[in-house]
Design a protein around this motif. Structure first.
Motif, PDB file in Angstrom:
ATOM      1  N   SER A  40      13.470   5.688  12.983  1.00 29.10           N
ATOM      2  CA  SER A  40      12.663   5.671  14.195  1.00 29.10           C
ATOM      3  C   SER A  40      13.512   6.084  15.381  1.00 29.10           C
ATOM      4  O   SER A  40      14.688   5.729  15.454  1.00 29.10           O
ATOM      5  CB  SER A  40      12.104   4.264  14.431  1.00 29.10           C
ATOM      6  OG  SER A  40      11.386   4.235  15.644  1.00 29.10           O
ATOM      7  N   THR A  41      12.914   6.836  16.301  1.00 21.87           N
ATOM      8  CA  THR A  41      13.629   7.160  17.544  1.00 21.87           C
ATOM      9  C   THR A  41      13.109   6.283  18.672  1.00 21.87           C
ATOM     10  O   THR A  41      13.468   6.463  19.817  1.00 21.87           O
ATOM     11  CB  THR A  41      13.398   8.637  17.924  1.00 21.87           C
ATOM     12  OG1 THR A  41      11.997   8.854  18.042  1.00 21.87           O
ATOM     13  CG2 THR A  41      13.983   9.579  16.886  1.00 21.87           C
ATOM     14  N   LYS A  42      12.254   5.355  18.300  1.00 23.74           N
ATOM     15  CA  LYS A  42      11.645   4.502  19.337  1.00 23.74           C
ATOM     16  C   LYS A  42      12.574   3.346  19.666  1.00 23.74           C
ATOM     17  O   LYS A  42      13.366   2.916  18.829  1.00 23.74           O
ATOM     18  CB  LYS A  42      10.276   4.021  18.872  1.00 23.74           C
ATOM     19  CG  LYS A  42       9.326   5.217  18.783  1.00 23.74           C
ATOM     20  CD  LYS A  42       7.996   4.908  18.182  1.00 23.74           C
ATOM     21  CE  LYS A  42       7.273   6.239  17.969  1.00 23.74           C
ATOM     22  NZ  LYS A  42       6.024   6.101  17.238  1.00 23.74           N
TER      23      LYS A  42
ATOM     24  N   THR B  95       8.958   0.400  13.782  1.00 27.97           N
ATOM     25  CA  THR B  95       9.631  -0.079  12.569  1.00 27.97           C
ATOM     26  C   THR B  95      10.163   1.110  11.770  1.00 27.97           C
ATOM     27  O   THR B  95      10.989   0.951  10.889  1.00 27.97           O
ATOM     28  CB  THR B  95       8.649  -0.825  11.641  1.00 27.97           C
ATOM     29  OG1 THR B  95       7.635   0.100  11.241  1.00 27.97           O
ATOM     30  CG2 THR B  95       8.016  -2.003  12.328  1.00 27.97           C
TER      31      THR B  95
END
Ligand SMILES: Nc1ncnc2c1ncn2[C@@H]1O[C@H](COP(=O)(O)OP(=O)(O)OP(=O)(O)O)[C@@H](O)[C@H]1O
Ligand SMILES: [Mg+2]
Length: 422
Positions: free
Chosen positions: A105-107, A113
């Motif tokens: 994930s780049t979040k 997740t």
């Protein structure tokens, strides 16, 4: 999914759906497909920072040999394609290469997740399909899901109201170890005009078959005691009667004929508990699918000679046997029956259909019969209420003026009287 998508994506994103005409069928788990579309739409929303344009498309696609040569896992052929396109940030080649990996994930921490795309991928693979991503930084993203075309007819969702109930005069062998269930089924099928034979297990059923009687349909429980399995019974019976129709019934969602949450091709299953109507419809449906058209002299169980004082009776009862029995008796009296196995379902029916009588069990799995009656009355004050109970009184019955009590266990005469009174 319109509503769900709208609420999830927010007002600032325009959603457009483009569904091609003549769309082919595919055989996939509907819930998984919805989750996949939802996951893709959420990714799109995040990539657009909640504003932009989201397009969801469905169409037919042909992946040819040259495409298959370029993508090792692809089998050339016909697919139903579902794609989700956004006008967001797009992905760099590095991100794209890892996007489907679990936990990638780049979040920001706590926001993603990294499982969304890996779940989409897993579902599509499991369905025999293929996923393709088109994305460039600043140019937005399109994710295409290719799901294998199925040649099977569309499976109509089971509806309470799916046309008239018809019977037939074919011969049906009922194999069921639970005596109460077996006797009820036999009675229902008999009333529908069928010739009915019965057996308590697969072994005894085989004896019936080997005696040489012409059976048109085998209606068998999946899991039964005894050395012979139901699937074995079917195989052996088909050796003798190749044109045999087969309908399985089971209370288990996972069992020997269900693989990975879906039925083997050509297998018919009626899940327990089922209503009398569901049984009647399913049997006719199986015959129709097998190309057996109902014979002309087929009786109709629609009460043709319905008395002028015929009522529409909504029966709410969670016990399938009691419900089917009651439905039979009420129908025999010339009334129209609608069945519900939970209070909420009954409430939903009562709010959409004209009913004259609500005949309800008191102890239901969700809301109580009393609460159901009060809610139905609030919408339709003219509906007569009958409580079916094993007790002398019903708590809160005073709040339902004019309600009658039908003492369990009841029989034809008691039902006849209570309906005549209302
Ligand atoms: N439509 C898209 N546009 C741009 N980048 C995307 C898009 N979809 C996925 N990505 C990139 O792929 C990564 C992985 O996506 P995935 O859905 O698997 O996880 P996530 O969205 O980060 O977390 P989760 O879905 O579990 O909330 C994202 O973090 C993002 O960098
Ligand atoms: Mg995601």
């Amino acid at each position: 999914m319109d509503d769900l998508l709208r609420r999830t994506i927010g007002e600032a994103v325009e959603i457009e759906t483009v569904i091609a005409g003549g769309l082919w069928n595919t055989l996939v788990d509907p819930t998984n497909l919805e989750n996949a579309v939802l996951n893709l739409a959420i990714n799109a929303r995040d990539a657009m920072d909640a504003r932009g344009h989201l397009t969801i498309e469905a169409g037919n696609a042909f992946l040819d040999d040259s495409y298959a040569d370029l993508h090792a896992e692809v089998v050339a052929g016909q697919y139903v394609q579902v794609s989700v396109t956004d006008t967001g940030t797009g992905m760099t080649p590095e991100v794209m290469a890892q996007a489907f990996e679990p936990f990638f994930s780049t979040k920001p921490q706590g926001k993603g997740t990294g499982l969304g795309l890996s779940m989409v991928f897993g579902f599509v693979k499991q369905s025999g399909g293929h996923v393709k991503v088109y994305s460039e930084p600043g140019q937005g993203t399109t994710i295409k899901l290719y799901l294998p075309r199925s040649m099977q007819a569309e499976d109509a969702p089971a509806e309470i109201d799916a046309g008239p109930i018809v019977g037939g005069n074919e011969t049906i062998l009922v194999v069921e170890d639970d005596e109460a269930v077996r006797e009820t089924v036999v009675a229902v099928l008999d009333e529908l005009g069928y010739r009915v034979l019965k057996a308590p297990d697969a072994q005894s059923a085989l004896v019936v078959i080997e005696s040489g009687v012409a059976v048109d349909l085998l209606f068998t429980d999946v899991v039964m005691p005894g050395p012979l399995k139901s699937t074995e019974l079917v195989r052996k019976t088909k050796e003798r009667i190749p044109q045999l129709s087969v309908l399985f019934t089971s209370g288990y969602t996972e069992n020997s004929i269900v693989h990975g949450g879906r039925l083997d091709e050509g297998v018919n299953l009626l899940s327990k508990p089922y209503s009398r109507d569901a049984l009647a419809r399913k049997i006719r449906q199986v015959f129709t699918r097998d190309g057996k058209i109902p014979r002309l002299e087929m009786p109709s169980v629609e009460p043709e000679k319905a008395p002028r004082d015929a009522l529409v009776v909504l029966i709410c009862e969670d016990d399938a046997i009691i419900r089917m029995d009651t439905a039979d008796m009420v129908q025999e009296l010339g009334h129209t029956v609608i069945e519900a196995e939970t209070g909420l379902k009954a409430l939903q029916i009562a709010s959409t259909r004209e009913i004259d009588v609500l005949l309800t069990d008191v102890g239901l799995p969700d809301i109580s019969g009393g609460e159901l009656a009060r809610k139905v009355r609030a919408q339709r004050p003219e509906v007569a209420i009958v409580f079916a109970t094993g007790h002398d009184t019903v708590a809160g019955i005073d709040e339902v003026p004019g309600a009658s009590v039908l003492r369990k266990p009841y029989q034809f005469a008691q039902i006849q009287k209570v309906l005549a009174d209302v």
